[in-house]
Design an enzyme around this catalytic site. Structure first.
Site, PDB file in Angstrom:
ATOM      1  N   THR A  80      -8.901  -0.439 -12.341  1.00  0.00           N
ATOM      2  CA  THR A  80      -7.719  -0.687 -13.164  1.00  0.00           C
ATOM      3  C   THR A  80      -7.550  -2.189 -13.342  1.00  0.00           C
ATOM      4  OG1 THR A  80      -6.699   1.315 -12.287  1.00  0.00           O
ATOM      5  CG2 THR A  80      -5.253  -0.254 -13.405  1.00  0.00           C
ATOM      6  N   CYS A 106      -1.709   2.546  -6.061  1.00  0.00           N
ATOM      7  CA  CYS A 106      -1.797   2.528  -7.529  1.00  0.00           C
ATOM      8  C   CYS A 106      -0.458   2.256  -8.208  1.00  0.00           C
ATOM      9  CB  CYS A 106      -2.384   3.850  -8.033  1.00  0.00           C
ATOM     10  SG  CYS A 106      -4.149   4.035  -7.706  1.00  0.00           S
ATOM     11  N   ALA A 110      13.375  14.259  -6.647  1.00  0.00           N
ATOM     12  CA  ALA A 110      14.050  13.136  -5.988  1.00  0.00           C
ATOM     13  C   ALA A 110      13.670  13.075  -4.516  1.00  0.00           C
ATOM     14  CB  ALA A 110      15.560  13.277  -6.126  1.00  0.00           C
ATOM     15  N   GLY A 111      13.684  11.878  -3.974  1.00  0.00           N
ATOM     16  CA  GLY A 111      13.368  11.716  -2.562  1.00  0.00           C
ATOM     17  C   GLY A 111      13.176  10.257  -2.219  1.00  0.00           C
ATOM     18  N   LYS A 122       1.539  -1.271  -7.478  1.00  0.00           N
ATOM     19  CA  LYS A 122       0.845  -2.485  -7.929  1.00  0.00           C
ATOM     20  C   LYS A 122       0.523  -2.420  -9.415  1.00  0.00           C
ATOM     21  CE  LYS A 122      -3.853  -1.332  -8.074  1.00  0.00           C
ATOM     22  NZ  LYS A 122      -4.894  -1.732  -9.056  1.00  0.00           N
TER      23      LYS A 122
END
Length: 435
Positions: free
Chosen positions: A122, A262, A254-255, A265
């Site tokens: 990436t 990945c 949700a959590g 950043k």
């Protein structure tokens, strides 16, 4: 087809084993001799389901081997996959692309005529074009560079490589595209979408996808903040909203938020590159996405403090989970380990248990205590925190766990337990965004 896979981390080791499974002759390259030795013996240096059987199978047949010598590996290879890391730069949000640039610089003069370098790392948009110029300057007739972003989910990386949901190839020459198409002939024959785009689009696809997913996660966690303030239940809210087929239920959970190597950043590097291009306002919302994600960790620590009656120092806290997600031993930017560290700094006696990430967590946070089992982790605990949703934790028996703890109090930071079952077993149950 003869190929090299350069870099043997989560991406590279998995890609190498899967390319061998597809029938290619593969040489994996890494600068770490210990990693090369382990992989050559069929051992993965990290936990990824289904990977080690493939490594053993193909290292034994000779279809897959590993070396530290790029010059040796490159000899006669038609395709070279670049799978080295692009971590966040120390103290800056931008990606560190030095490893990718160094690999292509070293590889260019070693290329055989017609060889194709395929980037999977990436990278910020615009780098691939510069790397292609390096390849063309290497002098090999007909050599070229393409970009083929990865979309692997840790815990499902083997499946995602062998049976991808799409294959994206960025290239300037049709003949280069056809070389990459031949690599993935098995998936293409089964109907996997094969998308041909420009280099810049190929670079953007991964960061755009991760930014969207991060936004969706942070959106529902922002809704959790509303639920906490108003007495609503975010689990019920997400369930109802997800029935809109324009939204869907996936990633609307949700959590504690996202982590790993990945999403965090990538969204930061995307913002950094946008600023360089004068487009910072276009993705400015990603700063808030990142901030919401960080706040969920702080909320979890504060809620633990509240459950413990405002006194954390000296209290025994069992932390269930260290990896950033289940079915992985990856603790990079792990929300679970971050919360454990913060509670330790507040004076808590923290014991961490994770089915696979104990050793990686121990190397990252050696000051914490680690248990070898769930039972040992919760022994005499004043509070249990479920921070990574491993199946072992989701299936816990509240009565059996209750027999071991000092106080029946649990904070379900992933909202995966049945509150009623735990409350009926005499537990104080709290979840994030559940009123």
């Amino acid at each position: 087809m003869r190929m090299t896979v350069i870099g043997s981390g989560y991406l590279g080791a998995t890609h190498a084993a899967c390319m061998a499974e597809l029938g290619h002759e593969v040489v994996g390259v890494d600068t770490d001799p210990a990693k090369v030795e382990a992989l050559s013996a069929g051992r993965a240096p990290f936990f990824e389901p289904d990977l080690e059987p493939l490594l053993r199978k193909h290292t034994e047949t000779g279809r897959l081997r590993f070396t530290t010598s790029l010059a040796e590996a490159a000899r006669g290879a038609a395709v070279h996959f670049v799978c080295v890391g692009t971590p966040q730069q120390p103290g800056r949000p931008a990606a560190d692309t030095s490893a990718v640039e160094a690999v292509v610089e070293e590889l260019a003069p070693l290329l055989a005529p017609g060889a194709v370098v395929v980037g999977k790392s990436t990278v910020p948009v615009g780098l691939a074009a510069a790397l292609r110029r390096t390849v063309l300057a290497g002098g090999a007739e007909g050599a070229d560079l393409a970009w083929n972003p990865e979309f692997l989910r840790e815990g499902y990386a083997v499946e995602d490589t062998l049976r991808p949901d799409r294959i994206v190839v960025g290239a300037d020459r049709p003949e280069t595209v056809e070389v990459v198409r031949a690599v993935y002939a098995d998936a293409v024959s089964r109907g996997t979408p094969f998308l041909t785009v420009g280099l810049e689009t190929a670079e953007l696809v991964k960061v755009a996808a991760n930014s969207f997913l991060a936004t969706k996660i942070s959106f529902i966690n922002a809704m959790a903040e509303f639920c906490e303030a108003t007495g609503a239940d975010v689990v019920d809210l997400a369930h109802a909203v997800g029935y809109d087929d324009r939204i869907g239920h996936r990633f609307l959970k949700a959590g504690l938020g996202f982590g790993g190597g990945c999403l965090p950043k990538d969204i930061r590097a995307f913002q950094a590159r946008a600023s360089e291009l004068g487009l910072g306002r276009s993705v400015g919302f990603l700063g808030e996405v990142d901030e919401i994600n960080t706040r969920r960790r702080e909320k979890t620590v504060d809620l633990a403090h509240e459950i413990l009656g405002g006194r954390v120092s000296g209290r025994r806290v069992a932390v269930l989970g260290a990896a950033f997600k289940p079915d992985s031993d990856d603790v990079r930017d792990s929300p679970a380990l971050d919360v454990a560290d913060q509670l330790y700094l507040r004076g808590a006696e923290v014991t961490v248990y994770d089915p696979e990430a104990r050793e990686t967590a121990r190397r990252h946070s050696p000051r914490l205590s680690y248990a070898d089992s769930l039972a040992a982790a919760v022994e005499a605990a004043d509070l249990v925190l479920l921070l990574t949703e491993w199946a072992e934790f989701v299936a816990m028996d509240p009565a059996a766990v209750g027999d071991r703890v000092a106080h029946r109090a649990i904070l379900d930071a992933r909202n995966v337990l049945d509150p009623r079952a735990w409350q009926e077993a005499g537990w104080t149950y709290r979840g994030l965004g559940r009123g």
